[in-house]
Motif scaffolding. Sequence first.
Motif, PDB file in Angstrom:
ATOM      1  N   ILE A   1      34.779  43.215  21.341  1.00  0.00           N
ATOM      2  CA  ILE A   1      33.975  44.305  20.778  1.00  0.00           C
ATOM      3  C   ILE A   1      33.745  45.402  21.806  1.00  0.00           C
ATOM      4  CG2 ILE A   1      31.700  44.882  19.845  1.00  0.00           C
ATOM      5  CD1 ILE A   1      31.596  42.152  18.620  1.00  0.00           C
ATOM      6  N   GLY A   2      33.579  44.992  23.051  1.00  0.00           N
ATOM      7  CA  GLY A   2      33.294  45.929  24.137  1.00  0.00           C
ATOM      8  C   GLY A   2      32.064  45.495  24.903  1.00  0.00           C
ATOM      9  N   LEU A   3      32.206  45.306  26.200  1.00  0.00           N
ATOM     10  CA  LEU A   3      31.084  44.831  27.002  1.00  0.00           C
ATOM     11  C   LEU A   3      29.943  45.841  27.058  1.00  0.00           C
ATOM     12  CD1 LEU A   3      32.984  43.123  29.966  1.00  0.00           C
ATOM     13  CD2 LEU A   3      31.887  42.028  28.001  1.00  0.00           C
ATOM     14  N   GLN A   4      30.256  47.116  26.837  1.00  0.00           N
ATOM     15  CA  GLN A   4      29.224  48.153  26.849  1.00  0.00           C
ATOM     16  C   GLN A   4      28.829  48.587  25.441  1.00  0.00           C
ATOM     17  OE1 GLN A   4      27.799  48.826  29.749  1.00  0.00           O
ATOM     18  NE2 GLN A   4      29.271  47.387  30.635  1.00  0.00           N
ATOM     19  N   SER A   5      29.320  47.888  24.441  1.00  0.00           N
ATOM     20  CA  SER A   5      29.027  48.268  23.056  1.00  0.00           C
ATOM     21  C   SER A   5      27.569  47.986  22.714  1.00  0.00           C
ATOM     22  CB  SER A   5      29.927  47.488  22.096  1.00  0.00           C
ATOM     23  OG  SER A   5      29.603  46.105  22.142  1.00  0.00           O
ATOM     24  N   ALA A   6      27.088  48.653  21.673  1.00  0.00           N
ATOM     25  CA  ALA A   6      25.723  48.411  21.203  1.00  0.00           C
ATOM     26  C   ALA A   6      25.568  46.956  20.768  1.00  0.00           C
ATOM     27  CB  ALA A   6      25.392  49.357  20.048  1.00  0.00           C
ATOM     28  N   TRP A   7      26.624  46.407  20.141  1.00  0.00           N
ATOM     29  CA  TRP A   7      26.560  45.011  19.680  1.00  0.00           C
ATOM     30  C   TRP A   7      26.289  44.075  20.849  1.00  0.00           C
ATOM     31  CZ3 TRP A   7      28.531  40.158  20.285  1.00  0.00           C
ATOM     32  CH2 TRP A   7      28.381  39.259  19.220  1.00  0.00           C
ATOM     33  N   THR A   8      27.037  44.233  21.929  1.00  0.00           N
ATOM     34  CA  THR A   8      26.863  43.362  23.092  1.00  0.00           C
ATOM     35  C   THR A   8      25.500  43.564  23.737  1.00  0.00           C
ATOM     36  OG1 THR A   8      29.241  43.249  23.537  1.00  0.00           O
ATOM     37  CG2 THR A   8      27.765  42.818  25.389  1.00  0.00           C
ATOM     38  N   GLN A   9      25.060  44.807  23.824  1.00  0.00           N
ATOM     39  CA  GLN A   9      23.759  45.080  24.437  1.00  0.00           C
ATOM     40  C   GLN A   9      22.627  44.451  23.633  1.00  0.00           C
ATOM     41  OE1 GLN A   9      23.583  46.537  27.514  1.00  0.00           O
ATOM     42  NE2 GLN A   9      25.816  46.379  27.331  1.00  0.00           N
ATOM     43  N   TYR A  10      22.678  44.597  22.315  1.00  0.00           N
ATOM     44  CA  TYR A  10      21.642  43.990  21.475  1.00  0.00           C
ATOM     45  C   TYR A  10      21.687  42.463  21.567  1.00  0.00           C
ATOM     46  CZ  TYR A  10      20.420  48.398  19.137  1.00  0.00           C
ATOM     47  OH  TYR A  10      19.976  49.667  18.858  1.00  0.00           O
ATOM     48  N   TYR A  11      22.889  41.911  21.627  1.00  0.00           N
ATOM     49  CA  TYR A  11      23.019  40.460  21.712  1.00  0.00           C
ATOM     50  C   TYR A  11      22.340  39.942  22.982  1.00  0.00           C
ATOM     51  CZ  TYR A  11      25.018  35.832  21.043  1.00  0.00           C
ATOM     52  OH  TYR A  11      25.166  34.491  20.824  1.00  0.00           O
TER      53      TYR A  11
ATOM     54  N   ALA B   1      15.501  43.314  18.866  1.00  0.00           N
ATOM     55  CA  ALA B   1      16.907  43.408  19.273  1.00  0.00           C
ATOM     56  C   ALA B   1      17.793  42.565  18.362  1.00  0.00           C
ATOM     57  CB  ALA B   1      17.060  42.967  20.727  1.00  0.00           C
ATOM     58  N   ALA B   2      17.306  41.392  17.952  1.00  0.00           N
ATOM     59  CA  ALA B   2      18.082  40.534  17.053  1.00  0.00           C
ATOM     60  C   ALA B   2      18.281  41.201  15.696  1.00  0.00           C
ATOM     61  CB  ALA B   2      17.382  39.187  16.884  1.00  0.00           C
ATOM     62  N   ILE B   3      17.253  41.881  15.213  1.00  0.00           N
ATOM     63  CA  ILE B   3      17.372  42.616  13.945  1.00  0.00           C
ATOM     64  C   ILE B   3      18.392  43.742  14.086  1.00  0.00           C
ATOM     65  CG2 ILE B   3      16.167  44.043  12.265  1.00  0.00           C
ATOM     66  CD1 ILE B   3      15.277  41.145  12.182  1.00  0.00           C
ATOM     67  N   ARG B   4      18.314  44.477  15.194  1.00  0.00           N
ATOM     68  CA  ARG B   4      19.278  45.555  15.431  1.00  0.00           C
ATOM     69  C   ARG B   4      20.696  44.995  15.571  1.00  0.00           C
ATOM     70  NH1 ARG B   4      16.382  49.372  13.257  1.00  0.00           N
ATOM     71  NH2 ARG B   4      14.652  50.165  14.531  1.00  0.00           N
ATOM     72  N   LEU B   5      20.799  43.830  16.166  1.00  0.00           N
ATOM     73  CA  LEU B   5      22.101  43.174  16.292  1.00  0.00           C
ATOM     74  C   LEU B   5      22.683  42.875  14.917  1.00  0.00           C
ATOM     75  CD1 LEU B   5      24.320  41.686  17.938  1.00  0.00           C
ATOM     76  CD2 LEU B   5      22.820  39.671  17.904  1.00  0.00           C
TER      77      LEU B   5
ATOM     78  N   ALA C   1      19.015  37.616  23.387  1.00  0.00           N
ATOM     79  CA  ALA C   1      19.120  36.342  24.101  1.00  0.00           C
ATOM     80  C   ALA C   1      18.194  36.281  25.309  1.00  0.00           C
ATOM     81  CB  ALA C   1      20.560  36.118  24.546  1.00  0.00           C
ATOM     82  N   GLY C   2      17.572  37.403  25.643  1.00  0.00           N
ATOM     83  CA  GLY C   2      16.667  37.429  26.786  1.00  0.00           C
ATOM     84  C   GLY C   2      17.359  37.699  28.098  1.00  0.00           C
ATOM     85  N   VAL C   3      18.601  38.200  28.026  1.00  0.00           N
ATOM     86  CA  VAL C   3      19.369  38.509  29.233  1.00  0.00           C
ATOM     87  C   VAL C   3      19.533  40.024  29.295  1.00  0.00           C
ATOM     88  CG1 VAL C   3      21.517  38.138  30.494  1.00  0.00           C
ATOM     89  CG2 VAL C   3      20.620  36.342  28.993  1.00  0.00           C
ATOM     90  N   SER C   4      18.693  40.672  30.071  1.00  0.00           N
ATOM     91  CA  SER C   4      18.751  42.129  30.180  1.00  0.00           C
ATOM     92  C   SER C   4      18.258  42.542  31.553  1.00  0.00           C
ATOM     93  CB  SER C   4      17.904  42.788  29.084  1.00  0.00           C
ATOM     94  OG  SER C   4      16.559  42.376  29.177  1.00  0.00           O
ATOM     95  N   SER C   5      18.462  43.804  31.870  1.00  0.00           N
ATOM     96  CA  SER C   5      18.113  44.296  33.206  1.00  0.00           C
ATOM     97  C   SER C   5      16.612  44.285  33.447  1.00  0.00           C
ATOM     98  CB  SER C   5      18.662  45.713  33.395  1.00  0.00           C
ATOM     99  OG  SER C   5      18.188  46.570  32.370  1.00  0.00           O
TER     100      SER C   5
END
Length: 267
Positions: A198-208, A227-231, A212-216
């Motif tokens: 899908i793309g590591l920088q895609s919105a889908w990956t970022q929301y995922y 985020a899960a709803i947006r995903l 999942a609780g893995v973010s900067s």
Amino acid sequence: MTSSSTHLSDTFLQKLVADIDNETVTAIILHGSYARGNANPPYSDIDIVRITRETSERHQQKQFIWYDSYLLNLSSRPLSIYKEWLRIPQEAIFRLSTIRDAHILLDKEEVFHAFQQEISHWTWSSLQADADAYASRLLAELSEVILRTLGAIHRGDTTMLVERICLHILPAVMEAVGVQGGILARGNHYLQQVQETIGLQSAWTQYYMQAAGVSSSPLSIEQRGIAAIRLYQETVSSLASHIQPEHMQTIEILLHTIDHLLQRKEY
């Protein structure tokens, strides 16, 4: 018999085969990390399948046992079950590599070797229509989960949010994207495969990753729920052209409901 990995000697494999063979077995195969040669002992189990003779019950069995300090994941099933799996998209994406990469430890009638040769020309195209329908159904069936997640956000029910995010939304959207896209599993990093596709920088990956609780930056459980709803919305958007007519209304009404409820809370 040849050694399938530098971590498992011929002597070990010969003893293992002798110990688990019986009159119902036609073949024994090694798959997983030891077959691929990327095992990480002592943290990797040994994946073994005994191919059994066909019976009317088509019995399957799976057990975990310790064998010479290794955790043995021992399954038993007839070959016909593998053939059936390759006709089901949500099974085929995970099973194909198991068959192709398997190391044959025993093949009394050369049946499994013949099966490996048979599927060397296997293609995904014949499963695409079923894959589209399966992904569409997953998204429609998530409607209840999404509504309950919205309710949990509204109530501040953190326990339900964790359950809905981790046990329902994240696995389902990954499977929907993976199955519809025919992303065939390679090893133990399927999520990474899907994200790379899908793309590591895609919105889908970022929301995922946020869900999942893995973010900067640390996110609250409520923010992870959003985020899960947006995903989910992003998954619907990416698979929109493959949604089946019988699921369209359910999903469209849900999307409108999401927008209404989240706007009301100013998210």
